[in-house]
Design an enzyme around this catalytic site. Sequence first.
Site, PDB file in Angstrom:
ATOM      1  N   ASP A  84       0.847  -1.198   0.000  1.00 13.54           N
ATOM      2  CA  ASP A  84       0.000   0.000   0.000  1.00 13.54           C
ATOM      3  C   ASP A  84       0.887   1.254   0.000  1.00 13.54           C
ATOM      4  O   ASP A  84       1.791   1.363   0.827  1.00 13.54           O
ATOM      5  CB  ASP A  84      -0.873  -0.051   1.272  1.00 13.54           C
ATOM      6  CG  ASP A  84      -1.969   0.991   1.301  1.00 13.54           C
ATOM      7  OD1 ASP A  84      -2.383   1.453   0.230  1.00 13.54           O
ATOM      8  OD2 ASP A  84      -2.422   1.319   2.423  1.00 13.54           O
ATOM      9  N   HIS A  85       0.648   2.175  -0.900  1.00 13.12           N
ATOM     10  CA  HIS A  85       1.418   3.426  -0.995  1.00 13.12           C
ATOM     11  C   HIS A  85       2.924   3.195  -1.005  1.00 13.12           C
ATOM     12  O   HIS A  85       3.666   3.764  -0.191  1.00 13.12           O
ATOM     13  CB  HIS A  85       1.064   4.389   0.149  1.00 13.12           C
ATOM     14  CG  HIS A  85      -0.330   4.893   0.049  1.00 13.12           C
ATOM     15  ND1 HIS A  85      -0.707   5.874  -0.841  1.00 13.12           N
ATOM     16  CD2 HIS A  85      -1.451   4.533   0.703  1.00 13.12           C
ATOM     17  CE1 HIS A  85      -2.012   6.085  -0.721  1.00 13.12           C
ATOM     18  NE2 HIS A  85      -2.483   5.285   0.202  1.00 13.12           N
ATOM     19  N   GLY A 208      -9.066   5.534   1.706  1.00 13.51           N
ATOM     20  CA  GLY A 208      -9.739   6.238   2.808  1.00 13.51           C
ATOM     21  C   GLY A 208     -11.158   5.763   3.035  1.00 13.51           C
ATOM     22  O   GLY A 208     -12.051   6.562   3.308  1.00 13.51           O
ATOM     23  N   GLY A 209     -11.385   4.438   2.928  1.00 14.28           N
ATOM     24  CA  GLY A 209     -12.742   3.882   3.048  1.00 14.28           C
ATOM     25  C   GLY A 209     -13.398   4.085   4.409  1.00 14.28           C
ATOM     26  O   GLY A 209     -14.624   4.046   4.514  1.00 14.28           O
ATOM     27  N   ASN A 229     -10.264   0.725  -0.114  1.00 18.05           N
ATOM     28  CA  ASN A 229      -9.298   0.463   0.958  1.00 18.05           C
ATOM     29  C   ASN A 229      -9.839   0.855   2.332  1.00 18.05           C
ATOM     30  O   ASN A 229     -10.329   1.970   2.503  1.00 18.05           O
ATOM     31  CB  ASN A 229      -8.021   1.277   0.726  1.00 18.05           C
ATOM     32  CG  ASN A 229      -7.261   0.854  -0.499  1.00 18.05           C
ATOM     33  OD1 ASN A 229      -7.723   0.018  -1.270  1.00 18.05           O
ATOM     34  ND2 ASN A 229      -6.095   1.429  -0.682  1.00 18.05           N
ATOM     35  N   ASN A 231      -8.637   0.754   6.451  1.00 15.55           N
ATOM     36  CA  ASN A 231      -7.573   0.502   7.421  1.00 15.55           C
ATOM     37  C   ASN A 231      -8.009   0.948   8.815  1.00 15.55           C
ATOM     38  O   ASN A 231      -8.216   0.137   9.720  1.00 15.55           O
ATOM     39  CB  ASN A 231      -6.291   1.229   6.964  1.00 15.55           C
ATOM     40  CG  ASN A 231      -5.102   0.949   7.859  1.00 15.55           C
ATOM     41  OD1 ASN A 231      -5.159   0.107   8.750  1.00 15.55           O
ATOM     42  ND2 ASN A 231      -4.015   1.653   7.643  1.00 15.55           N
TER      43      ASN A 231
HETATM   44  P1  13P Z   1      -8.572   4.458   6.001  1.00 17.26           P
HETATM   45  O1  13P Z   1      -7.557   4.233   7.068  1.00 17.26           O
HETATM   46  O2  13P Z   1      -9.128   5.830   6.034  1.00 17.26           O
HETATM   47  O3  13P Z   1      -9.618   3.395   5.994  1.00 17.26           O
HETATM   48  O4  13P Z   1      -7.794   4.373   4.600  1.00 17.26           O
HETATM   49  C1  13P Z   1      -7.225   3.170   4.186  1.00 17.26           C
HETATM   50  C2  13P Z   1      -6.441   3.335   2.935  1.00 17.26           C
HETATM   51  O5  13P Z   1      -6.776   4.075   2.042  1.00 17.26           O
HETATM   52  C3  13P Z   1      -5.221   2.533   2.771  1.00 17.26           C
HETATM   53  O6  13P Z   1      -4.435   2.983   1.722  1.00 17.26           O
END
Ligand code: 13P
Length: 287
Positions: A84-85, A208-209, A229, A231
């Site tokens: 991720d990123h 940023g789900g 996504n 997290n």
């Molecule tokens: P959140 O932490 O806002 O759910 O975002 C997760 C994300 O986009 C991981 O790259």
Amino acid sequence: MLVSAKEMLTKAKAGKYAVGQFNINNLEWTKAILLTAQELNSPVILGVSEGAGKYMTGYKTVVGMVNGMLEELKITVPVALHLDHGSYEGCMKCIEAGFSSIMFDGSHYPIEENIAKTKELVKITAEKGMSLEAEVGSIGGEEDGVVGAGEVADPNECKQIADLGVTMLAAGIGNIHGKYPANWKGLDFGVLAEIQKLTGEMPLVLHGGTGIPEEMIKTAISLGVSKINVNTECQLSFAAATRKYVEAGKDLEGKGFDPRKLLAPGFEAIKATVKEKMELFGSVGKA
Ligand code: 13P
């Protein structure tokens, strides 16, 4: 066996649903997400940030743990292990360690440099049968040290990057990592619709789900988002359940201090969050 995210996302885009990427931090996270995906017969993407990779002692440990679980837990649904990123160097390390998918986040570079580096990675990942996510327009907020200004992507730049042959494309549309502020303006669906029009079949990724209202998630999926996504939301539900256990004094009763007991409510809470998201995203039964 780990798979590239290409097939599951192509199917999701065609079927108008989204596959969840859930970020992992340790064994409990990984096991909870894999078991939920199997129970719901859903494809899933395990996300690993560079910070989380370091925390878990390195990408090779992560690959070993995930591959071991796929076998021992008899997981048969499609699972992709995704960086991720990633920085360019991080991508190289994950390719070497045995990840099946990577994200190169070149959104902070000038577009020419983002294109040049993404192009190189398209070539390498294609040779290895891996999937590659690229990003245009940074995601707002902070995640494991990656800070984004939260710009809204330029649809023409999205098309330029999509045309390089990446598997999926993340575009900033007003989304933020972590909790959304009370005065958040919401997702920019006008820009999303334009990106979708220009990039056609390309599966689009919504970062940023956590905390995006259900209706906005559904609209985003209808406009071509096929990977979402999550997290922070798993972290919040794990922390709340663990807090409740400790505040109720359960760790002081009998062997309640045993980590297998202490971490159990948090583990169940992650499973519940993942289930809720898979149902909302429409990936249940799509394995
Ligand atoms: P959140 O932490 O806002 O759910 O975002 C997760 C994300 O986009 C991981 O790259």
